[in-house]
Design a protein around this motif. Structure first.
Motif, PDB file in Angstrom:
ATOM      1  N   ALA A 170      45.567  59.112  43.570  1.00 21.56           N
ATOM      2  CA  ALA A 170      44.250  59.568  44.020  1.00 21.56           C
ATOM      3  C   ALA A 170      43.147  58.747  43.346  1.00 21.56           C
ATOM      4  CB  ALA A 170      44.072  61.053  43.718  1.00 21.56           C
ATOM      5  N   TYR A 171      43.294  58.479  42.057  1.00 19.19           N
ATOM      6  CA  TYR A 171      42.281  57.693  41.358  1.00 19.19           C
ATOM      7  C   TYR A 171      42.298  56.233  41.830  1.00 19.19           C
ATOM      8  CZ  TYR A 171      39.105  56.110  37.772  1.00 19.19           C
ATOM      9  OH  TYR A 171      38.027  55.573  37.132  1.00 19.19           O
ATOM     10  N   LEU A 172      43.466  55.695  42.092  1.00 21.17           N
ATOM     11  CA  LEU A 172      43.559  54.332  42.625  1.00 21.17           C
ATOM     12  C   LEU A 172      42.863  54.238  43.978  1.00 21.17           C
ATOM     13  CD1 LEU A 172      44.621  51.416  42.600  1.00 21.17           C
ATOM     14  CD2 LEU A 172      46.716  52.288  43.633  1.00 21.17           C
ATOM     15  N   PRO A 176      27.818  44.198  41.640  1.00 18.17           N
ATOM     16  CA  PRO A 176      28.483  45.462  41.972  1.00 18.17           C
ATOM     17  C   PRO A 176      29.872  45.286  42.591  1.00 18.17           C
ATOM     18  CG  PRO A 176      26.361  45.289  43.112  1.00 18.17           C
ATOM     19  CD  PRO A 176      26.542  44.051  42.315  1.00 18.17           C
ATOM     20  N   LEU A 177      30.053  44.259  43.422  1.00 20.72           N
ATOM     21  CA  LEU A 177      31.372  44.019  44.011  1.00 20.72           C
ATOM     22  C   LEU A 177      32.354  43.539  42.958  1.00 20.72           C
ATOM     23  CD1 LEU A 177      33.323  43.837  46.371  1.00 20.72           C
ATOM     24  CD2 LEU A 177      32.369  41.578  46.898  1.00 20.72           C
ATOM     25  N   PHE A 178      31.902  42.650  42.101  1.00 22.19           N
ATOM     26  CA  PHE A 178      32.767  42.155  41.031  1.00 22.19           C
ATOM     27  C   PHE A 178      33.167  43.288  40.100  1.00 22.19           C
ATOM     28  CE2 PHE A 178      33.620  40.089  36.950  1.00 22.19           C
ATOM     29  CZ  PHE A 178      34.583  39.169  37.338  1.00 22.19           C
ATOM     30  N   LEU A 179      32.209  44.144  39.750  1.00 23.59           N
ATOM     31  CA  LEU A 179      32.490  45.279  38.863  1.00 23.59           C
ATOM     32  C   LEU A 179      33.491  46.238  39.507  1.00 23.59           C
ATOM     33  CD1 LEU A 179      31.931  46.830  36.255  1.00 23.59           C
ATOM     34  CD2 LEU A 179      30.003  47.912  37.421  1.00 23.59           C
ATOM     35  N   ALA A 180      33.289  46.584  40.771  1.00 27.23           N
ATOM     36  CA  ALA A 180      34.223  47.486  41.461  1.00 27.23           C
ATOM     37  C   ALA A 180      35.608  46.858  41.537  1.00 27.23           C
ATOM     38  CB  ALA A 180      33.709  47.808  42.859  1.00 27.23           C
ATOM     39  N   GLY A 181      35.644  45.553  41.810  1.00 31.19           N
ATOM     40  CA  GLY A 181      36.927  44.852  41.877  1.00 31.19           C
ATOM     41  C   GLY A 181      37.637  44.809  40.541  1.00 31.19           C
ATOM     42  N   ARG A 182      36.890  44.580  39.467  1.00 29.18           N
ATOM     43  CA  ARG A 182      37.506  44.536  38.135  1.00 29.18           C
ATOM     44  C   ARG A 182      38.010  45.917  37.717  1.00 29.18           C
ATOM     45  NH1 ARG A 182      40.407  41.190  37.035  1.00 29.18           N
ATOM     46  NH2 ARG A 182      40.653  42.337  35.111  1.00 29.18           N
ATOM     47  N   CYS A 183      37.289  46.962  38.045  1.00 30.53           N
ATOM     48  CA  CYS A 183      37.763  48.324  37.739  1.00 30.53           C
ATOM     49  C   CYS A 183      39.098  48.567  38.443  1.00 30.53           C
ATOM     50  CB  CYS A 183      36.737  49.364  38.174  1.00 30.53           C
ATOM     51  SG  CYS A 183      35.221  49.352  37.207  1.00 30.53           S
ATOM     52  N   HIS A 184      39.157  48.174  39.696  1.00 32.14           N
ATOM     53  CA  HIS A 184      40.378  48.325  40.495  1.00 32.14           C
ATOM     54  C   HIS A 184      41.513  47.482  39.916  1.00 32.14           C
ATOM     55  CE1 HIS A 184      42.758  47.411  44.270  1.00 32.14           C
ATOM     56  NE2 HIS A 184      42.742  48.733  44.260  1.00 32.14           N
ATOM     57  N   MET A 185      41.234  46.226  39.607  1.00 33.09           N
ATOM     58  CA  MET A 185      42.270  45.329  39.093  1.00 33.09           C
ATOM     59  C   MET A 185      42.738  45.741  37.702  1.00 33.09           C
ATOM     60  SD  MET A 185      41.106  41.599  40.518  1.00 33.09           S
ATOM     61  CE  MET A 185      39.332  41.826  40.552  1.00 33.09           C
ATOM     62  N   ASN A 186      41.829  46.179  36.842  1.00 35.14           N
ATOM     63  CA  ASN A 186      42.240  46.621  35.504  1.00 35.14           C
ATOM     64  C   ASN A 186      43.227  47.783  35.601  1.00 35.14           C
ATOM     65  OD1 ASN A 186      40.658  44.721  34.269  1.00 35.14           O
ATOM     66  ND2 ASN A 186      39.054  46.140  33.649  1.00 35.14           N
ATOM     67  N   PHE A 187      42.977  48.679  36.532  1.00 31.06           N
ATOM     68  CA  PHE A 187      43.892  49.804  36.745  1.00 31.06           C
ATOM     69  C   PHE A 187      45.263  49.273  37.173  1.00 31.06           C
ATOM     70  CE2 PHE A 187      45.670  53.364  39.149  1.00 31.06           C
ATOM     71  CZ  PHE A 187      45.380  54.446  38.337  1.00 31.06           C
ATOM     72  N   LEU A 188      45.252  48.349  38.134  1.00 29.46           N
ATOM     73  CA  LEU A 188      46.514  47.812  38.659  1.00 29.46           C
ATOM     74  C   LEU A 188      47.247  46.920  37.665  1.00 29.46           C
ATOM     75  CD1 LEU A 188      45.530  47.044  42.340  1.00 29.46           C
ATOM     76  CD2 LEU A 188      47.074  48.824  41.514  1.00 29.46           C
TER      77      LEU A 188
END
Length: 175
Positions: A44-46, A83-95
């Motif tokens: 759900a968080y992903l 903002p796109l880079f930040l959202a992408g990095r949050c997503h990638m750090n999780f993965l």
């Protein structure tokens, strides 16, 4: 009570004897119940993190790439991040961290780990990963305390779970 499958790998008996007697097609006991139970909150968080990336892409009509087109946004600027880079990095750090954490947890569980320990560990990991993003990367200047706590906490989880798993199979090495 264990059985063997495949190449002789011992696994817990999947069916209780009473189930096999009364119904040969009875449902199996979960093999990795703790790992399976934690898939829902992590997934759900992903999905939330993924949708944040999609939102930035749609909002800014930036369909490919990891940064917005405008030159005013700088990926290295922690005070005003892209903002796109930040959202992408949050997503990638999780993965980058969660799949290995799940693999280590599943291996520990399959080797007889204490399920309470695994549940507490997964709860801590979930809090660390959410804190890393919500109270860290998305916090003030992207350098809020949740980021450092989430980073080192996740590394501690990975090291600790790997050590616990190695401890569980110490007999394999003759100890």
């Amino acid at each position: 009570m264990t059985s063997t499958i495949g190449l002789g790998v011992p696994v817990p008996k999947m069916l209780r004897e009473s189930q096999m007697d009364s119904n040969p097609v009875a449902s199996a006991d979960p093999i990795a119940a703790v790992t399976g139970a934690w898939t829902l909150p992590f997934t759900a968080y992903l999905l939330l993190l993924s949708n944040r990336v999609v939102y930035q892409r749609v909002k800014n009509k930036q369909w490919i790439g990891d940064k917005l087109s405008s030159e005013k946004n700088n990926t290295g600027n922690h005070e005003n991040p892209d903002p796109l880079f930040l959202a992408g990095r949050c997503h990638m750090n999780f993965l980058e961290n969660v799949p290995l954490a799940f693999l280590l947890t599943a291996i520990a569980e399959l080797n007889g780990a204490n399920r309470s320990i695994l549940n507490y560990a997964m709860a801590a990991l979930f809090a660390l990963r959410v804190g890393h993003v919500e109270a860290g990367m998305r916090g003030k200047d992207t350098l809020a305390s949740g980021r450092i706590i989430g980073l080192f906490g996740t590394q501690g989880f990975l090291a600790g779970m790997a050590a616990y798993t190695a401890y569980l199979v110490k007999g394999y090495w003759g100890y």
